[in-house]
Design a protein around this motif. Structure first.
Motif, PDB file in Angstrom:
ATOM      1  N   CYS A  80      -3.796  32.557   5.478  1.00  0.00           N
ATOM      2  CA  CYS A  80      -2.226  33.080   5.803  1.00  0.00           C
ATOM      3  C   CYS A  80      -1.106  31.818   6.279  1.00  0.00           C
ATOM      4  O   CYS A  80      -1.721  31.045   6.770  1.00  0.00           O
ATOM      5  CB  CYS A  80      -2.308  33.859   6.923  1.00  0.00           C
ATOM      6  N   ALA A  81      -0.163  31.945   5.551  1.00  0.00           N
ATOM      7  CA  ALA A  81       0.725  30.969   5.788  1.00  0.00           C
ATOM      8  C   ALA A  81       2.216  31.480   6.016  1.00  0.00           C
ATOM      9  O   ALA A  81       3.137  30.990   5.684  1.00  0.00           O
ATOM     10  CB  ALA A  81       0.936  29.950   4.245  1.00  0.00           C
ATOM     11  N   ARG A  82       2.051  32.884   6.766  1.00  0.00           N
ATOM     12  CA  ARG A  82       3.144  33.336   7.110  1.00  0.00           C
ATOM     13  C   ARG A  82       4.241  32.833   7.848  1.00  0.00           C
ATOM     14  O   ARG A  82       5.421  32.906   8.082  1.00  0.00           O
ATOM     15  CB  ARG A  82       3.080  34.860   7.624  1.00  0.00           C
ATOM     16  N   GLY A  86       0.825  28.389  11.498  1.00  0.00           N
ATOM     17  CA  GLY A  86      -0.308  28.059  10.739  1.00  0.00           C
ATOM     18  C   GLY A  86       0.278  27.033   9.684  1.00  0.00           C
ATOM     19  O   GLY A  86       1.074  26.056  10.154  1.00  0.00           O
ATOM     20  N   PRO A  87      -0.691  26.933   8.449  1.00  0.00           N
ATOM     21  CA  PRO A  87      -1.468  27.633   7.953  1.00  0.00           C
ATOM     22  C   PRO A  87      -2.410  27.940   8.495  1.00  0.00           C
ATOM     23  O   PRO A  87      -3.264  27.115   9.151  1.00  0.00           O
ATOM     24  CB  PRO A  87      -1.266  27.098   6.451  1.00  0.00           C
ATOM     25  N   CYS A  88      -3.202  29.038   8.526  1.00  0.00           N
ATOM     26  CA  CYS A  88      -4.469  29.593   8.910  1.00  0.00           C
ATOM     27  C   CYS A  88      -5.472  29.899   8.045  1.00  0.00           C
ATOM     28  O   CYS A  88      -5.095  30.564   6.966  1.00  0.00           O
ATOM     29  CB  CYS A  88      -4.418  30.558  10.110  1.00  0.00           C
ATOM     30  N   VAL A  99      -3.883  31.433  14.444  1.00  0.00           N
ATOM     31  CA  VAL A  99      -3.262  30.895  15.931  1.00  0.00           C
ATOM     32  C   VAL A  99      -2.664  32.177  16.349  1.00  0.00           C
ATOM     33  O   VAL A  99      -2.680  32.274  17.738  1.00  0.00           O
ATOM     34  CB  VAL A  99      -2.248  29.841  15.393  1.00  0.00           C
ATOM     35  N   CYS A 100      -2.054  33.065  15.790  1.00  0.00           N
ATOM     36  CA  CYS A 100      -1.513  34.332  16.297  1.00  0.00           C
ATOM     37  C   CYS A 100      -2.258  35.362  16.923  1.00  0.00           C
ATOM     38  O   CYS A 100      -1.912  35.985  17.778  1.00  0.00           O
ATOM     39  CB  CYS A 100      -0.331  35.028  15.194  1.00  0.00           C
ATOM     40  N   ILE A 107      -5.230  39.732   8.550  1.00  0.00           N
ATOM     41  CA  ILE A 107      -4.790  38.969   7.403  1.00  0.00           C
ATOM     42  C   ILE A 107      -4.780  39.477   5.793  1.00  0.00           C
ATOM     43  O   ILE A 107      -4.027  39.356   4.985  1.00  0.00           O
ATOM     44  CB  ILE A 107      -5.407  37.685   7.587  1.00  0.00           C
ATOM     45  N   ARG A 110      -2.382  42.440   5.685  1.00  0.00           N
ATOM     46  CA  ARG A 110      -1.064  42.023   5.670  1.00  0.00           C
ATOM     47  C   ARG A 110      -0.613  41.389   4.148  1.00  0.00           C
ATOM     48  O   ARG A 110       0.312  41.598   3.479  1.00  0.00           O
ATOM     49  CB  ARG A 110      -0.685  40.928   6.659  1.00  0.00           C
TER      50      ARG A 110
HETATM   51 FE1  SF4 Z   1      -0.401  33.776   9.798  1.00  0.00          FE
HETATM   52 FE2  SF4 Z   1      -0.806  34.112  12.377  1.00  0.00          FE
HETATM   53 FE3  SF4 Z   1      -1.457  31.934  11.220  1.00  0.00          FE
HETATM   54 FE4  SF4 Z   1       1.196  32.463  11.349  1.00  0.00          FE
HETATM   55  S1  SF4 Z   1      -0.082  32.120  13.068  1.00  0.00           S
HETATM   56  S2  SF4 Z   1       0.200  31.795   9.693  1.00  0.00           S
HETATM   57  S3  SF4 Z   1       1.069  34.669  11.194  1.00  0.00           S
HETATM   58  S4  SF4 Z   1      -2.121  33.938  10.897  1.00  0.00           S
END
Ligand code: SF4
Ligand code: XCC
Length: 652
Positions: A80-82, A86-88, A99-100, A107, A110
């Motif tokens: 996820c790089a939303r 992140g990216p995560c 991180v969220c 993920i 979404r």
């Molecule tokens: Fe995606 Fe959450 Fe990582 Fe942000 S913190 S990139 S929303 S997984």
């Protein structure tokens, strides 16, 4: 007379130098031969693919190789790089939340919702442009288009509850256009054309809370949900994906299809030719690539202008030859019988004929690298949409208000490019294949004598076991056209009628399945029906927005029998899909009750929960589900078994 529209060059013209090409060129004839066989199933594409490898002209297959191996977490949907925290990536056992705090299931869900929303937006925004043109025509701000099917205009207006009694065509066009445009942001929480679905299907939507409430609204809500800190439950997230896709299929796409018929004519069976062999070396060749018929239909008109023909002759050509590609090509093939040079993976190959003066594009499925490909030849890439200004292309701002003048300027530019052709590089070693297309819902009903009863009787008697919508793209993960053609052949052999759109339909065309004579490849029941009606066993129903025609057909059958779509012996398949649009299509098929088999795995395997929801869980909600089966023969088994099950349940 106002001045002719002037083009601008976007960025710089690329120049793929000899060195770049030498680096990519393959020397070993055995490797060339091996790759040629691996890359495509289409015999007539092979000489061109071979040429690209010998000359070092980069293609989609080369870029696919460069991208191998892909990141395995991304391939499973686990990245996820939303947001900017992140990216995560989810890499068990330690990295199990972004991180969220989002876990792998969320993920994946979404990311999938994002894909559906992107695809739905693409189709529906195309539909909006068509509806805006109808509205402009009614209001008098647009004068280059006409109403080609006034009967359909009035039928649709009646469906929208518009009293057409004393109104003239323009007034009806304005009112219908406005009513449709309002549905993009309607306050009524409903879409008119979704009312075509059988009552039982609409009941399913209502109970699950997925009846589409507005075309833009569902896409915007999807974007809202993928913002960090909104979507938290994978199921809840994906249920909205179904709703979003329904707003495409029964909303934006259906509007695009219906109003394109009003403006350009409702397709009727006609004959034409397909594959790269439609390029004619003695003529000025213009390829029309992309999706929206507003552009391509106007180029057709401009190219028919005697002044343009005369200009072509002055430059030494015998005339102007228009050919389609991908979905805008399907629109032209269906309505005008304009030859089609091929599907998604033929777009680069058609340039290597050395005889293409211009590739005119609008949007969707156009490789951004086409100007690089074209720079190896004299071909102009001409972009036309403010949404898709392609670096290295020549850009004309195409607007409905000035459509004809712009189309003429585009055709002129192509014609004037004819003398720049290098005669010794012209290469068209293949012959085109005959096709019969034009099977709109109206045309199919017409062929059956005006009612659905004959088709229903044939299905009830088991002469035709059922029908399958085969749709979607090409994808380098599948040998070009292999999935489409193998699946279609296998299903017709089992007396299952295939209705096709998009790049799948073109694949069948190139393989000879869109000819009445292909009846000989069908089982005894289907072939008899095809012979008596003079139709092919695979019916070409149009472009990808025209999957709305498949929904409409399914709805008509469901309504005739007074059952939900999920009870009919129908299925869907997307053997070589790549696009977000195809994900939206698959989702609205399933949400409408149609079991759908994908040939390429979506990026969801990182979440067993999402996989099980899509392949099992949805059955309890919409009475249909997805399956993934890369082997087209096994996919045919799955589909045939599903159809037989539905037949048994119906007691036929
Ligand atoms: Fe995606 Fe959450 Fe990582 Fe942000 S913190 S990139 S929303 S997984
Ligand atoms: Fe594009 Fe519509 Fe896919 Fe073909 S089938 S690659 S979406 S052109 Ni629509």
């Amino acid at each position: 007379m106002s001045e002719a529209p002037k083009p601008v060059l976007i960025g710089e013209k690329p120049d793929v130098c000899e060195l770049d090409r030498a680096r990519l060129a393959l020397m070993n004839p055995q490797i060339i031969e091996q790759k040629r066989e691996e890359r495509t199933f289409e015999e007539t594409a092979k000489p061109f693919i071979e040429l690209t490898m010998r000359e070092g002209i980069e293609t989609v297959w080369d870029r696919f190789e460069m991208q191998q191996p892909p990141c395995k977490f991304c391939a499973q949907g686990l990245s996820c790089a939303r947001c900017a925290m992140g990216p995560c990536k989810i890499i068990p056992p330690n990295r199990i939340r972004g991180v969220c705090g989002a876990d792998g299931d969320l993920i994946v869900a979404r990311n999938l919702l994002d894909m559906i929303a992107t695809g739905a937006a693409a189709h529906s925004d195309h539909g909006r442009e068509i509806a805006l043109t109808l509205y402009g025509l009614g209001m008098g701000t647009v004068s280059d288009y006409v109403i080609s099917d006034p009967g359909k205009l009035r039928r649709l207006a009646a469906e929208y509850g518009i009293d057409t009694g004393k109104k003239d065509e323009k007034e009806v066009a304005a009112e219908l256009g406005r009513s449709m445009l309002e549905e993009f942001g309607t306050l009524t929480d409903s879409l008119r054309l979704a009312g075509r679905a059988p009552a039982a299907t609409r009941e399913v939507w209502k109970n699950l809370g997925i009846a589409p409430r507005g075309i833009d609204r569902e896409v915007v809500e999807a974007m809202h949900r993928v913002q960090m800190g909104v979507a938290a439950d994978p199921t809840n997230t994906l249920v909205h994906g179904l709703r979003t896709s329904l707003s495409d299929g029964w909303g934006g796409s259906m509007i695009a299809t219906e109003i394109s018929d009003v403006l350009f004519g409702t397709p009727k069976p006609n004959e034409s030719l397909v594959n790269v062999g439609v390029i004619k070396p003695a003529m000025v060749n213009i390829a029309l690539h992309g999706h929206n018929p507003l552009l391509s239909e106007m180029i057709v008109r401009a190219a028919a202008d005697p002044a343009m023909r005369a200009l072509a002759e002055k430059h030494g050509a015998t005339g102007i030859n228009l050919v389609g590609l991908c979905c805008t090509g399907n629109e032209l093939l269906m309505r005008k019988g304009i030859p089609n040079a091929g599907n998604h993976f033929n777009q680069e190959l058609v340039i290597t004929t050395g005889a293409l003066e211009a590739m005119v594009v609008d949007y969707q499925c156009i490789f951004p690298s086409l100007p690089r490909t074209a720079s190896c030849y004299h071909t102009h890439v001409i972009s036309t949409s403010p949404k898709s200004k392609i670096p290295g292309s020549t850009y004309f701002a195409f607007e409905p208000e000035t459509a004809y003048a712009t189309a003429k300027a585009i055709v002129r530019m192509a014609v004037e490019n004819f003398p720049n052709r290098k005669k010794d590089r012209v290469f068209v070693p293949v012959e085109p294949v005959k096709v019969m297309t034009g099977f709109s819902v109206e045309a199919i009903q017409g062929a059956l004598g005006g009612t659905w009863k004959p088709l229903i009787d044939l299905i009830a008697a088991g002469t035709i076991r059922g029908a399958v919508g085969i749709v979607g793209c090409n994808n380098p993960k599948v040998k070009h056209d292999f999935g489409h053609v193998t699946l279609s052949k296998e299903l017709i052999k089992r007396d299952i009628l295939c209705v096709e759109t998009g790049c799948a339909a073109i694949a069948s065309g190139k393989a000879g399945l869109l000819q009445p004579s292909a009846a000989s490849l069908a089982g005894p029941g289907l072939s008899g029906v095809c012979r008596s009606l003079g139709i092919p066993p695979v019916l070409h129903m149009g472009s990808c927005v025209d999957n709305a025609r498949i929904l409409h057909l399914a709805a008509e059958l469901g309504n005739a029998l007074n059952v939900g779509i999920h009870r009919l012996p129908l299925a869907g398949a997307a053997p070589e899909w790549y696009s977000q649009k195809a994900v939206s299509i698959g989702a609205y098929f399933v949400a409408s009750g149609v079991y759908t088999v994908l040939g390429v795995m979506p990026k969801i395997t990182g979440s067993p929960a999402v996989v099980s929801l899509l392949t099992e869980g949805l059955k309890g909600a919409v009475h249909a589900s997805f399956a993934v089966e890369p082997d087209p023969l096994k996919a045919a088994d799955l589909i045939a078994a599903h159809i037989e099950r539905k037949r048994t349940e119906l007691g036929i």
